[in-house]
Design an enzyme around this catalytic site. Sequence first.
Site, short mmCIF file in Angstrom:
data_model
loop_
_atom_site.label_atom_id
_atom_site.label_comp_id
_atom_site.label_asym_id
_atom_site.label_seq_id
_atom_site.Cartn_x
_atom_site.Cartn_y
_atom_site.Cartn_z
N ARG A 231 0.86 -1.19 0.00
CA ARG A 231 0.00 0.00 0.00
C ARG A 231 0.89 1.23 0.00
O ARG A 231 1.90 1.29 0.71
CB ARG A 231 -0.94 0.03 1.22
CG ARG A 231 -2.07 -0.99 1.17
CD ARG A 231 -3.05 -0.70 0.05
NE ARG A 231 -4.17 -1.63 0.01
CZ ARG A 231 -4.18 -2.75 -0.68
NH1 ARG A 231 -3.11 -3.12 -1.37
NH2 ARG A 231 -5.25 -3.53 -0.68
N GLU A 260 -4.88 6.79 -5.76
CA GLU A 260 -5.00 5.97 -6.97
C GLU A 260 -6.34 6.25 -7.64
O GLU A 260 -7.35 6.35 -6.94
CB GLU A 260 -4.88 4.49 -6.63
CG GLU A 260 -3.52 4.11 -6.05
CD GLU A 260 -3.40 2.63 -5.73
OE1 GLU A 260 -4.32 1.86 -6.10
OE2 GLU A 260 -2.41 2.23 -5.11
N HIS A 279 -1.13 -0.56 -10.05
CA HIS A 279 -1.73 -1.48 -9.08
C HIS A 279 -2.18 -2.76 -9.77
O HIS A 279 -3.37 -3.10 -9.81
CB HIS A 279 -2.90 -0.82 -8.34
CG HIS A 279 -3.14 -1.44 -6.99
ND1 HIS A 279 -3.68 -0.75 -5.93
CD2 HIS A 279 -2.92 -2.71 -6.53
CE1 HIS A 279 -3.79 -1.55 -4.87
NE2 HIS A 279 -3.33 -2.74 -5.22
#
Length: 313
Positions: A231, A260, A279
């Site tokens: 993260r 994000e 991601h």
Amino acid sequence: MTILDDYQQVALSSADWSAVAQRFELDVVHEHLETDAAAERLAHSAVVVAMRERTTFPAELFERLPELRLLVTTGMKNAAIDLDAAAARGIAVSGARGGGNSVAELTIGMMIALTRHFAEEDAAIRAGRWQHTIGPGLQGLTLGVLGLGRLGGPVADLANAFGMRVIAWDRSITSERAARHGATVVDRDALFAESDVLTVHMPLSESSRGLVGVRELGLMKPTAYLVNTSRGPIVDEAALLDALTAGRLAGAALDVYDVEPLPAGHPLRSAPNTLLLPHLGYVTTDQYARFYADVVEDILAWDDGAPVRLLEA
């Protein structure tokens, strides 16, 4: 019902939705929606499917979704959902199981791509140039694993296959667990100081937020690399940018960010010696197939009055 954040436009082809389509009209959203746009798009949806933590569901958003009765998330945890707020409004939240080794595979792939300059060499050869960078092989390097758990353990296993020396630290680590993954337990400072590559595999919590900061990055060798597939906020973004810009770190490979999608114009987009991915840790065809098969099952079970895989705060 609405399926959110289907960036690759594969949600409907990843599982058999025919039974769901007989009961609900399907609306699939391919772009990311911020809170106001999400509230408008979902205003008439009784069922919403969320892909991991791409869209946040705070209390404010639940209050603007009067018809929502079921929220299904891929994964069995989702820190972006206020489960208390959902429960207060009588909204059921179900999860979907994943599995596989995709994060560990991506971590090793990013490690090699970063240290061997894959992105730069790909761009160079397309521009007519030929072989202008050099980087280390993994054999003999020290890999530091920050968080030797469900995801960090398989990374250590793969690193052993490459002949790396593996060291590890987390707050609950034991010598026995480390030994199972061919790793040696070290203290926290030694993890940063000795690592040629440091990889982050801890859940985000108040105790892990900013865990890799100015002091920790300062302990690392100027020839060392950082990989984060966990993260974004675990690594102090400003401190990382400063270390990269000043040349106090050889490079960083990132799959996760504080915000994000990563905003346009963000300084990381132009930071030196970086490999940036959007991601992708869990983004594989087999993972999506598992996720969406469970999502379909969750929706049908809830509509039949017998919900499954309910998540609670």
